[in-house]
Design a protein around this motif. Structure first.
Motif, mmCIF file in Angstrom:
data_model
loop_
_atom_site.group_PDB
_atom_site.id
_atom_site.type_symbol
_atom_site.label_atom_id
_atom_site.label_comp_id
_atom_site.label_asym_id
_atom_site.label_seq_id
_atom_site.Cartn_x
_atom_site.Cartn_y
_atom_site.Cartn_z
ATOM 1 N N GLY A 162 23.680 -77.004 59.407
ATOM 2 C CA GLY A 162 24.552 -76.699 60.528
ATOM 3 C C GLY A 162 24.099 -77.215 61.872
ATOM 4 O O GLY A 162 24.863 -77.186 62.848
ATOM 5 N N THR A 190 21.709 -73.809 64.684
ATOM 6 C CA THR A 190 22.533 -73.405 63.539
ATOM 7 C C THR A 190 23.655 -72.476 63.969
ATOM 8 O O THR A 190 24.818 -72.656 63.569
ATOM 9 C CB THR A 190 21.660 -72.735 62.463
ATOM 10 N N ILE A 222 26.166 -72.827 55.073
ATOM 11 C CA ILE A 222 25.097 -72.971 56.064
ATOM 12 C C ILE A 222 24.131 -71.792 55.961
ATOM 13 O O ILE A 222 24.558 -70.637 55.991
ATOM 14 C CB ILE A 222 25.695 -73.049 57.483
ATOM 15 N N ILE A 279 27.671 -73.222 63.800
ATOM 16 C CA ILE A 279 28.670 -72.378 63.131
ATOM 17 C C ILE A 279 29.832 -72.075 64.084
ATOM 18 O O ILE A 279 31.008 -72.168 63.711
ATOM 19 C CB ILE A 279 28.014 -71.080 62.625
ATOM 20 N N ARG A 322 36.176 -73.812 57.718
ATOM 21 C CA ARG A 322 35.655 -72.611 57.070
ATOM 22 C C ARG A 322 34.147 -72.708 56.876
ATOM 23 O O ARG A 322 33.609 -73.772 56.593
ATOM 24 C CB ARG A 322 36.338 -72.385 55.721
ATOM 25 N N VAL A 323 33.474 -71.568 57.028
ATOM 26 C CA VAL A 323 32.012 -71.516 56.962
ATOM 27 C C VAL A 323 31.565 -70.391 56.045
ATOM 28 O O VAL A 323 32.085 -69.268 56.113
ATOM 29 C CB VAL A 323 31.394 -71.321 58.369
ATOM 30 N N GLU A 324 30.599 -70.707 55.217
ATOM 31 C CA GLU A 324 29.935 -69.729 54.357
ATOM 32 C C GLU A 324 28.486 -69.600 54.832
ATOM 33 O O GLU A 324 27.803 -70.603 55.023
ATOM 34 C CB GLU A 324 29.967 -70.218 52.909
ATOM 35 N N VAL A 375 33.208 -65.468 59.868
ATOM 36 C CA VAL A 375 32.880 -66.448 58.834
ATOM 37 C C VAL A 375 33.615 -66.076 57.549
ATOM 38 O O VAL A 375 34.045 -64.936 57.358
ATOM 39 C CB VAL A 375 31.357 -66.572 58.594
ATOM 40 N N ALA A 417 31.456 -81.518 64.844
ATOM 41 C CA ALA A 417 32.398 -80.482 64.414
ATOM 42 C C ALA A 417 33.828 -80.883 64.734
ATOM 43 O O ALA A 417 34.746 -80.687 63.924
ATOM 44 C CB ALA A 417 32.050 -79.145 65.077
ATOM 45 N N LEU A 466 32.021 -75.170 64.496
ATOM 46 C CA LEU A 466 32.855 -75.418 63.320
ATOM 47 C C LEU A 466 34.047 -74.475 63.275
ATOM 48 O O LEU A 466 35.185 -74.891 63.023
ATOM 49 C CB LEU A 466 32.022 -75.275 62.045
ATOM 50 N N LYS A 467 33.795 -73.198 63.512
ATOM 51 C CA LYS A 467 34.900 -72.231 63.472
ATOM 52 C C LYS A 467 35.906 -72.501 64.590
ATOM 53 O O LYS A 467 37.111 -72.284 64.409
ATOM 54 C CB LYS A 467 34.348 -70.807 63.576
ATOM 55 N N LEU A 497 31.922 -75.278 54.628
ATOM 56 C CA LEU A 497 30.526 -75.615 54.884
ATOM 57 C C LEU A 497 29.656 -74.423 54.523
ATOM 58 O O LEU A 497 29.883 -73.309 55.011
ATOM 59 C CB LEU A 497 30.314 -75.952 56.365
#
Length: 388
Positions: A189, A236, A213, A240, A249-251, A278, A198, A243-244, A211
């Motif tokens: 990330g 990181t 992370i 995140i 989408r983020v895991e 997330v 991003a 990206l959001k 993603l």
């Protein structure tokens, strides 16, 4: 376990004269001639059709029946699992074969680079400072050949985002060639922190992208120690958020080990309070290979010894409405209340069960073990004699 790379037992002279090739396998005798020329016919039984670029057979007797001038090789028993729609790389000069895509499995992953800007204590794929840009070209070719019905693919590393523009190119190619296939990317990330990458990733508008992370603690210095990189936690978290902000989408991924378990409950509270948006949280058991094996005495903790922390952390996340899963764990060592969160997450080519699992009624739901677990696994392993 299933063998993905190895040696072919025999090539004919036409194959020896050829260079390496990435080919899609077919066992259909009704393939149109233009497609046959760029595919490999995998022979199980029956007549051998003309016109294929390659032929893969299971014995030397059949090799003698290959149409004149066609390239052919004999598969060892380790590769008899290959079938229609699979994609392989053939290397006649080395008598080698490498499986790149398997149509029969739900999830295929591709390592994009061995380079990384983290140096995680338990990394199963230790980073190397190498020039491996050729991998991108190989993956792009495989994406073009893959079956369009593939359920999900993954991009891993190393750190895939270090590829920069070529990383975006790969995501674009995945969405273009496989519009109905989910794409899961493992990244630390950090490269997304400035927002530029991003933004570029969000602009691709991949139809089904996530993603994965890692966040290993709620305290920056603990996370930075685990990943062996100063400032990594800050980058990181900002990655995140970036990206959001772009709708990606983020895991969040948390590997459970001696140095992360003490902060697991505070981390769950941190995620529930600060990163509630997330899309998934995965709490993951160790894979004892690479740095994890080298640092085993520093990171090993028996899963039976962190069940209380795991139960409370899952409860915090679940009550907050966050989607949470437990990966790489065995049913028998999980508290019964946690088993509904457990997933069969280990790829079949490196999944095993131990002698203690004999007669277990829960094997169908249990994630089993990584093949590397033979070096050490929980003292709590015992068969579940009936579903509970």
């Amino acid at each position: 376990m299933i063998t993905l790379r190895g040696r072919l037992t025999q090539f004919n002279q036409s194959a020896i004269n050829r260079g390496p090739a990435i080919v899609k396998l077919s066992d259909r005798t009704d393939r149109p001639m233009p497609l046959r020329a760029v595919e490999a016919f995998i022979h199980h039984h029956g007549p051998i059709p003309d016109g294929f670029g390659w032929y893969l057979v299971k014995d030397a007797e059949t090799l003698a029946l290959i149409p004149g001038g066609a390239a052919a090789a004999v598969l060892s028993e380790d590769f008899h699992h290959l079938g229609d729609g699979d994609v392989v790389r053939l290397e006649p000069a080395k008598a080698g074969i490498r499986t790149l895509f398997r149509k029969a499995v739900a999830y295929n992953h591709f390592l994009l680079t061995e380079r990384c800007n983290n140096y995680c204590l338990m990394c199963s794929q230790p980073p190397r400072a190498v020039d491996d840009g050729w991998i991108v070209d190989e993956v792009l070719e495989v994406l073009r050949l893959m079956d369009r019905s593939a359920t999900e693919i993954g991009f891993t590393g190393g750190e895939p985002t270090l590829l920069g523009a070529r990383f975006i190119e790969l995501v674009q190619a995945a969405g273009s060639h496989l519009p109905n296939t989910a794409l899961h990317i493992l990244s630390n990330g950090r490269s997304f922190a400035t927002g530029t990458l991003a933004r570029d990733l969000g602009a691709v508008r991949h139809p089904d992208l996530m993603l994965g992370i890692p966040v290993y603690a709620d305290l920056a210095h603990v996370h930075d120690h685990v990943v062996q990189a100063d400032g990594a936690f800050d980058e990181t978290i900002r990655g995140i958020l970036a990206l959001k902000a772009q709708g990606v989408r983020v895991e969040i991924r948390v590997v459970l080990q001696e140095q992360t378990v003490p902060r697991l409950i505070p981390l769950a509270r941190f995620l529930a309070r600060n990163l509630l948006f997330v899309d998934h949280v995965a709490l993951m058991g160790l894979e004892l290979t690479g740095f994890a094996r080298a640092n085993l005495e520093r990171i090993w903790i028996d899963p039976v010894d962190y069940q209380a922390e795991l139960t409370e952390a899952v409860g915090i996340l679940d009550r907050a409405g966050m989607k949470v899963s437990i990966y790489n764990s065995q049913h028998c060592i999980l508290e019964p209340s946690l088993r509904r969160f457990s997933r069969r997450s280990i790829s079949d080519w490196k999944q095993e069960y131990m002698p203690e699992c004999e007669g277990c009624a829960a094997q169908g739901e249990c994630g089993g073990f990584f093949s590397s677990a033979k070096f050490r696994y929980s003292r709590g392993i015992s068969p579940i004699l009936k579903a509970s």
